[in-house]
Design an enzyme around this catalytic site. Structure first.
Site, mmCIF file in Angstrom:
data_model
loop_
_atom_site.group_PDB
_atom_site.id
_atom_site.type_symbol
_atom_site.label_atom_id
_atom_site.label_comp_id
_atom_site.label_asym_id
_atom_site.label_seq_id
_atom_site.Cartn_x
_atom_site.Cartn_y
_atom_site.Cartn_z
ATOM 1 N N ARG A 222 -30.880 53.221 66.317
ATOM 2 C CA ARG A 222 -31.625 53.632 67.473
ATOM 3 C C ARG A 222 -30.660 53.423 68.592
ATOM 4 O O ARG A 222 -29.677 52.278 68.385
ATOM 5 C CB ARG A 222 -32.951 52.759 67.705
ATOM 6 C CG ARG A 222 -33.903 52.993 66.466
ATOM 7 C CD ARG A 222 -34.313 54.503 66.593
ATOM 8 N NE ARG A 222 -35.414 54.699 67.382
ATOM 9 C CZ ARG A 222 -35.882 55.994 67.715
ATOM 10 N NH1 ARG A 222 -35.532 57.111 67.145
ATOM 11 N NH2 ARG A 222 -36.834 56.043 68.621
ATOM 12 N N GLU A 251 -31.004 58.653 75.857
ATOM 13 C CA GLU A 251 -31.079 60.303 75.572
ATOM 14 C C GLU A 251 -32.109 61.032 76.543
ATOM 15 O O GLU A 251 -33.173 60.412 76.693
ATOM 16 C CB GLU A 251 -31.350 60.255 73.903
ATOM 17 C CG GLU A 251 -30.268 59.563 73.183
ATOM 18 C CD GLU A 251 -30.692 59.758 71.750
ATOM 19 O OE1 GLU A 251 -31.637 60.447 71.298
ATOM 20 O OE2 GLU A 251 -30.024 59.169 70.917
ATOM 21 N N HIS A 268 -27.541 62.615 68.096
ATOM 22 C CA HIS A 268 -28.549 62.176 67.312
ATOM 23 C C HIS A 268 -29.027 62.995 66.192
ATOM 24 O O HIS A 268 -30.081 63.440 66.033
ATOM 25 C CB HIS A 268 -29.834 62.015 68.378
ATOM 26 C CG HIS A 268 -30.894 60.971 67.828
ATOM 27 N ND1 HIS A 268 -31.614 60.033 68.445
ATOM 28 C CD2 HIS A 268 -31.319 60.632 66.474
ATOM 29 C CE1 HIS A 268 -32.465 59.484 67.730
ATOM 30 N NE2 HIS A 268 -32.193 59.679 66.793
#
Length: 351
Positions: A222, A251, A268
């Protein structure tokens, strides 16, 4: 019944049509209170914050996220207000392990690899498979798990070597150590922990100051696990030799300075294999059927890969991470587009 669903969750539409009278697909970051007011279930990814602001005064009984992480769900508020929530633990663990294997093959000489030390921080579904990747590539593998370390520190009589059975290990002996040992001995450090109060900025300036071997840092867990400002400084000062970042703070508005500095930067997508997505779909469908007492439909199956793999090395692992890196470094403004329109990647290794 009515379901509201993130429109970027793939392969699930035909199955959900069998379960609900109405299914509405929306962009995850734009799902609003008006959208869910008359919905019975909400199925999301990480881009939808599921909390009181979104769910108050709605009919929603079920919130499912087709992801391992669930820090975007206010679980306490949901539970206090009678809303069942679920995530998909382990759904894309094989996909992340595949990503890490492609990263290692990109970073290191062709097999047989030199006797380097891989430090794996987090030993759940993902971390345990990453350990297996390291072992298969001939690396010395050290493993840390923050919850285990915390228990040992609070229980003086506890022994770190006696806790292997608490983790989903893959039929080999894990070498558990404290985080400071990984900082001291690892040539490559990869993070596979959830994001919570105990892991936020686990890799911060103090952690980077303890590094002894100018290691490679990999974060595909994360964004908030690694303090990006501290990582950038550590790269500039040579405390970290190279970095690989798949999960970012803020993000999709990621740090361009860090993207330009890292060796590999991806949008990601470490867990974005078709197998991982289908695993999540099936877990969500099963949870929906249990909750609403519905008959279970046939399992969803993944389609064939659409990736072009130019070299035998990456054909073996089924994925070339450098292609995703080239795309993001060329067009960082397309971060969400790359995630939302990701090609079909299949996992080659059977765990």
């Amino acid at each position: 019944m009515k379901f509201v669903v993130d429109d970027k969750i793939p392969y699930i539409r035909e199955t959900l049509a069998l379960l609900a009278d109405e299914v509405v697909y929306l962009k995850g970051s734009e799902i609003s209170p008006d959208d869910v007011r008359d919905a019975d279930a909400l199925i999301v990814r990480t881009r939808t914050r599921c909390d009181e602001r979104l769910l108050k005064d709605s009919k929603v009984q079920f919130v499912g996220t087709a992801t391992i992480g669930y820090d975007h769900i206010d679980t306490i508020w949901c539970e206090q207000n009678g809303i069942f929530w679920t995530n998909c633990p382990g759904c894309n663990s094989g996909s992340v392990a595949q990503y890490i294997e492609s990263v290692l093959l990109s970073l290191l000489p062709s097999p047989p690899l030199p006797q380097l030390t891989l430090g794996v921080v987090g030993c759940g579904h993902v971390g345990s498979k990453v350990c297996r990747v390291g072992e298969r590539l001939g690396l010395r593998v050290l493993v840390n798990d923050p919850p285990l370390e915390n228990r040992i520190q609070n229980t003086p009589s506890a022994n770190i070597s006696n806790h292997n059975s608490q983790f989903p290990i893959l039929n080999f002996q894990l070498n558990f150590v404290f985080l400071e040992t990984i900082a001291r001995e690892a040539d490559i450090i990869t993070f596979h922990v959830p994001l919570d109060d105990s892991t936020r900025y686990l890799a911060d300036a103090a952690f980077f100051a303890k590094l002894a071997r100018q290691p490679i840092i990999i974060n595909s867990s994360r964004g908030g696990v690694v303090n990006e400002s501290a990582l950038l400084q550590a790269l500039n000062e040579g405390k970290v030799s190279r970095a690989v970042i798949d999960t970012w703070e803020n993000e999709p508005n990621i740090s361009r300075a860090l993207l330009n500095k890292v060796y590999i930067g991806t949008p990601h997508i470490a867990g974005y294999s078709a197998d991982g997505k289908v695993n999540a779909d099936n877990m969500i469908v099963e949870a929906l059927c249990r909750h609403f007492h519905l008959p279970l439909p046939p399992r969803i199956l993944p389609p064939p890969s659409t990736l072009h793999l130019p070299t035998s090395t990456f054909r073996q692992v089924g994925y070339d991470v450098m292609e995703d890196c080239r795309k993001l470094k060329t067009h960082p403004e397309k971060f969400e587009e790359f995630r939302g329109n990701y090609p079909v990647r299949r996992e080659n290794f059977v765990w």
